[in-house]
Design an enzyme around this catalytic site. Structure first.
Site, PDB file in Angstrom:
ATOM      1  N   HIS A   1      -6.484  54.384-114.486  1.00 38.70           N
ATOM      2  CA  HIS A   1      -5.525  55.342-115.282  1.00 38.70           C
ATOM      3  C   HIS A   1      -4.138  55.188-114.866  1.00 38.70           C
ATOM      4  O   HIS A   1      -3.411  55.818-116.024  1.00 38.70           O
ATOM      5  CB  HIS A   1      -6.117  56.665-115.146  1.00 38.70           C
ATOM      6  CG  HIS A   1      -5.684  57.509-114.089  1.00 38.70           C
ATOM      7  ND1 HIS A   1      -6.319  57.645-112.770  1.00 38.70           N
ATOM      8  CD2 HIS A   1      -4.660  58.378-113.919  1.00 38.70           C
ATOM      9  CE1 HIS A   1      -5.724  58.182-111.976  1.00 38.70           C
ATOM     10  NE2 HIS A   1      -4.871  58.705-112.388  1.00 38.70           N
TER      11      HIS A   1
ATOM     12  N   ASP B   1     -15.765  96.853-107.536  1.00 38.28           N
ATOM     13  CA  ASP B   1     -17.137  97.808-107.166  1.00 38.28           C
ATOM     14  C   ASP B   1     -18.326  97.329-108.190  1.00 38.28           C
ATOM     15  O   ASP B   1     -19.372  97.778-108.122  1.00 38.28           O
ATOM     16  CB  ASP B   1     -16.892  99.248-107.677  1.00 38.28           C
ATOM     17  CG  ASP B   1     -15.923  99.967-106.703  1.00 38.28           C
ATOM     18  OD1 ASP B   1     -15.877  99.234-105.568  1.00 38.28           O
ATOM     19  OD2 ASP B   1     -15.352 100.898-106.726  1.00 38.28           O
TER      20      ASP B   1
ATOM     21  N   HIS C   1      -5.786  57.663-104.782  1.00 34.98           N
ATOM     22  CA  HIS C   1      -5.819  58.557-105.923  1.00 34.98           C
ATOM     23  C   HIS C   1      -6.934  58.167-107.059  1.00 34.98           C
ATOM     24  O   HIS C   1      -7.443  59.097-107.426  1.00 34.98           O
ATOM     25  CB  HIS C   1      -4.474  58.961-106.520  1.00 34.98           C
ATOM     26  CG  HIS C   1      -4.310  59.526-107.574  1.00 34.98           C
ATOM     27  ND1 HIS C   1      -4.908  60.939-107.948  1.00 34.98           N
ATOM     28  CD2 HIS C   1      -3.923  59.247-108.796  1.00 34.98           C
ATOM     29  CE1 HIS C   1      -4.728  61.349-109.107  1.00 34.98           C
ATOM     30  NE2 HIS C   1      -4.002  60.304-109.809  1.00 34.98           N
TER      31      HIS C   1
ATOM     32  N   ASP D   1      -8.122  63.628-113.004  1.00 35.23           N
ATOM     33  CA  ASP D   1      -6.748  63.123-112.828  1.00 35.23           C
ATOM     34  C   ASP D   1      -6.019  64.273-112.297  1.00 35.23           C
ATOM     35  O   ASP D   1      -5.550  64.538-111.325  1.00 35.23           O
ATOM     36  CB  ASP D   1      -5.899  62.641-113.943  1.00 35.23           C
ATOM     37  CG  ASP D   1      -4.663  62.007-113.240  1.00 35.23           C
ATOM     38  OD1 ASP D   1      -4.404  61.929-112.279  1.00 35.23           O
ATOM     39  OD2 ASP D   1      -3.708  61.841-114.309  1.00 35.23           O
TER      40      ASP D   1
ATOM     41  N   GLU E   1       1.245  53.078-116.775  1.00 35.37           N
ATOM     42  CA  GLU E   1       2.654  53.820-116.270  1.00 35.37           C
ATOM     43  C   GLU E   1       3.403  53.600-115.094  1.00 35.37           C
ATOM     44  O   GLU E   1       4.392  53.432-115.026  1.00 35.37           O
ATOM     45  CB  GLU E   1       2.350  55.450-116.372  1.00 35.37           C
ATOM     46  CG  GLU E   1       2.500  56.295-117.509  1.00 35.37           C
ATOM     47  CD  GLU E   1       2.227  57.847-117.398  1.00 35.37           C
ATOM     48  OE1 GLU E   1       3.028  58.421-117.736  1.00 35.37           O
ATOM     49  OE2 GLU E   1       0.904  57.805-117.128  1.00 35.37           O
ATOM     50  N   ASP E   2       2.397  53.104-114.171  1.00 40.20           N
ATOM     51  CA  ASP E   2       3.056  53.197-112.989  1.00 40.20           C
ATOM     52  C   ASP E   2       3.330  51.654-112.403  1.00 40.20           C
ATOM     53  O   ASP E   2       3.909  51.423-111.340  1.00 40.20           O
ATOM     54  CB  ASP E   2       2.087  53.775-111.823  1.00 40.20           C
ATOM     55  CG  ASP E   2       2.049  55.158-111.930  1.00 40.20           C
ATOM     56  OD1 ASP E   2       2.947  55.849-112.868  1.00 40.20           O
ATOM     57  OD2 ASP E   2       1.590  56.027-111.147  1.00 40.20           O
TER      58      ASP E   2
HETATM   59 MN    MN Z   1      -2.914  59.986-111.621  1.00 37.99          MN
END
Ligand code: MN
Length: 730
Positions: A98, A284, A74, A164, A102-103
């Site tokens: 990125h 049209d 990703h 993202d 967070e992850d």
């Molecule tokens: Mn992401």
């Protein structure tokens, strides 16, 4: 298109199928990506990207996406989108990393240590944007866009975030229904308008169509099918028109590409909905785009087209001379073709075309072609003229620097604790915020937490902060607030309240002064029957007790005189008796509104003081030994009122010092430096040259209290030229 045998729509299937194919979910491996980067980046920059990849790959190892692909595919896909825009290596690195904050367990500090502050800032900014979007409220879409942009500061944060979201939209088909709808709505509400604001038309259209298909799959189906069946009838006529336009341009020696334009699904849907047009009204119209090499060719092409078909009056727009706010440039015109067919034509240069499609990202594609060309400069003015890039057109690094300035320099956007967004003028403080919420909140504000931290009331707020006001019922606006509030609303509310407060302060003071004066006669306000004393009010020119007290508080009436009048009216046998001093009046420094400090003796907190009611000035505080006080004491002893400082007295007091110095060059500067070193302020310096050798210097300084003044005197005495420092009490 396959037949619809189930309630599943074409687009629901389509989105699900495309989400999992490698060409969408994981379009490039890292080696392919690095190869692409070698086309426009230096080898050491490509090496940095490779290092970022290794870091991210390690961090995400063991994580998988719903598409079944390894998670790292990703961020690589996101980086690939930025690579297509020829974004700089830092943006690409930030894109690859990125999601690590967070992850995974990585901290911003760790990221900064490994890759530098700049990249860590971008990654952090992307994570923060997520938080902002997740706390959104639908009605506030416009503010959210602005807030997101104001918070991000570095435009690259927005570009990474858009890439993202774009990849997430391309793979949205694997999301469960509820999540899919939420993400799709968010995309239509925020991401598409932001892309539009940045002039990134291609991305905006992709956001809109994917969002539309995911949120309203059945409506998207219907329009898609209608477009397909209409297309059959249109193709021949479309080709005919295109060929005749091309031929006409070629005859006049203009090298141009002519494209037939089709409206995308969401724009058809929106037009039907907002402009209440029928599908055929929209379909049209035949749209064309003519792309030429030079600006002057655009205008010549316009003339040729107007010659070929009859232009509709008042439909011509010159966005080349006057670009749209997002930097879009083009000529627009409407024509009537053979058999009355309506035709819409856009004419622009190739460069304008790139900017119209890619907006801000177009800059990176064109960065090697810097010149004085005004079009390109104008095309970048999507920041509503904020970025004056003409002067900085030199390097892309400078360009990136210039993107870090605020996109909305005049406003800040902050959250209430409920998640509402307030727009405040730049420089707004907590007090401005409080008054923006409600006048009562402002009037009773005592403290504030900004992002959960207690914060000074005067500190300017920043976009993205959450502000919580702490109020207290018996709190009042402070006159000091007027020195830092910036909103008109707060300013007028504070003034208004102070006026009311000033009156009640005056009444309170008047009551105490009158009670004191009455106490000297063994009476008090409570003991008097004011119904019987109405006529005395008239003598003093007032109608009510409160007005009488206010007049005393302001100093227009002498408490002593009023007391005499009241007592004489109350009791015919009344005679003046000796004055027995009751408790002293308290002075609480700069917070008080009625108190004045005498300009003869300059009392400072801590000095022994007395008060005197002076008509028009109110309660004036003098130093006890002031010569003016001695005069009054001799003539009207009852007018002298004992006073003392309260323990919480605070403020700035003016004080006077007479300094005798040996005349020499620079001595005044030395005196000023001494005062400043003692943390005091200088209001005024007056020099009196007494002789060739000696000068008298009158220093007016501002200090906190008498101890502070003493420190100033000590400092002054350290100046070698100083003979004497005296505080005059007149
Ligand atoms: Mn992401």
């Amino acid at each position: 298109m396959t037949a619809q045998t189930t309630s599943e729509s074409y687009f629901q299937n389509q989105l699900r199928e495309q989400a999992i194919v490698d060409s969408v979910a994981a379009p490039k491996g890292i080696d392919e990506l690095l190869d692409l980067l070698r086309d426009y980046l230096a080898e050491d920059e490509v090496g940095e990207v490779a290092r970022a990849y290794e870091f991210a790959e390690r961090s995400h190892r063991g994580q998988f996406r719903r598409t079944g692909h390894r998670y790292i595919t990703h961020p690589v896909a996101v980086a690939t989108i930025l690579t297509d825009m020829h974004m700089d290596h830092q943006s690409v690195m930030a894109a690859i990393m990125h999601d690590v904050l967070e992850d995974t367990g990585t901290s911003k500090a760790a990221l900064a240590a490994e890759f530098g502050e700049e990249i860590a800032d971008i990654v952090d900014g992307v994570s923060k944007l997520d938080a902002i979007f997740q706390s959104r409220a639908e009605a506030q879409a416009e503010n959210f866009q602005k807030m997101a942009m104001a918070t991000a500061r570095d435009i690259r944060v927005i570009l990474v975030k858009l890439a993202d979201r774009l990849h997430n939209m391309r793979t949205i088909g694997v999301m469960p229904l509820e999540k899919r709808r939420r993400i799709a709505r968010e995309t239509l509400d925020f991401y598409a308008p932001i892309a539009n604001r940045l002039g990134m038309n291609a991305i905006r259209i992709e956001f809109e169509d994917l969002g539309f298909q995911a949120l309203y799959p059945l409506r998207a189906d219907r329009i898609y099918r209608a477009v397909r069946s209409a297309r059959g009838n249109r193709t021949a006529l479309m080709d005919e028109l295109r060929i005749s336009l091309e031929a006409a341009l070629r005859r006049e020696g203009i090298d141009a590409h002519v494209y037939g334009r089709e409206k995308h699904l969401y724009s058809i849907y929106r037009k039907m909905k907002t402009q209440r047009k029928s599908f055929s009204d929209i379909m049209d119209v035949f749209g064309f785009r003519i792309v030429v090499d030079q600006v002057d060719a655009s205008y010549r092409a316009l003339g040729i087209v107007h010659n070929l078909y009859k232009p509709k009056p008042n439909r011509f727009k010159d966005y080349i001379a006057i670009p749209k706010a997002n930097g879009y440039q083009s000529l627009h015109t409407s024509l009537v073709g053979m058999n009355g067919v309506p035709i819409e034509v856009q004419i622009r240069t190739r460069q304008m075309d790139t900017f119209a499609e890619k907006g801000i990202a177009g800059h990176w594609l064109y960065k090697t072609e810097e010149s004085g060309d005004g079009n390109q400069v104008r095309a970048r003015q999507w920041l509503a003229g904020l970025l004056d890039l003409q002067q900085r057109a030199g390097s892309s690094l400078e360009f990136i620097e210039s993107l870090k300035i605020d996109l909305f320099p005049d406003e800040v956007y902050v959250f209430t604790p409920d998640g509402d967004i307030l727009e405040l003028p730049r420089g707004a403080s907590v007090i401005d915020f409080a008054y923006a919420v409600h006048t009562d909140i402002g009037n009773h504000c005592v403290a504030a937490r900004v992002d959960r931290q207690l914060t000074p009331l005067s500190k300017p707020l920043e976009s993205g902060q959450t502000v919580e006001i702490i109020t207290s019922d018996d709190a009042h606006p402070n006159p000091d607030w007027l020195t830092f509030v910036v909103s008109g609303r707060a300013r007028s509310a504070i003034r208004q309240t102070l006026k009311v407060q000033q009156r009640s302060d005056s009444i309170r003071l008047g009551r105490r002064l009158l009670d004191r004066a009455l106490a000297n006669e063994n009476s008090s306000i409570k003991r008097l029957d004011f119904r019987r004393l109405r006529k005395v009010f008239k003598n003093f020119g007032v109608r009510r007790l409160d007005d009488l007290l206010e007049e005393i508080g302001i100093g227009n009436l002498m408490a002593y005189v009023v007391a005499q009048g009241l007592l004489a009216a109350d009791d015919d046998d009344f005679e003046a008796v000796n004055i027995d001093q009751a408790g002293p009046i308290s002075i609480r420094g700069s917070g008080g509104l009625v108190t004045n400090y005498a300009k003869c003796c300059y009392p400072v907190a801590g000095d022994p003081v007395v008060g005197h009611m002076t008509p028009g000035k109110g309660f004036v505080v003098h130093i006890e030994t002031c010569r003016n006080v001695e005069d009054i004491r001799r003539k009207h002893p009852a007018e002298i009122i004992p006073a003392r400082w309260t323990n919480d007295t605070h403020g700035e007091f003016e004080a006077l010092l007479n300094v005798t110095v040996n005349r020499r060059k620079g001595v005044i500067a030395e005196l000023a430096a001494a005062v400043t070193h003692a943390d005091a302020g200088i209001n005024q310096i007056q020099i009196d040259e007494r002789s060739a050798q000696v000068s008298g210097v009158r220093l007016e300084v501002s200090v906190k209290d008498v101890d502070h003044l003493r420190r100033v005197e000590q400092r002054l005495n350290t100046v070698t030229a100083v003979q004497e420092v005296v505080r005059p009490v007149e």
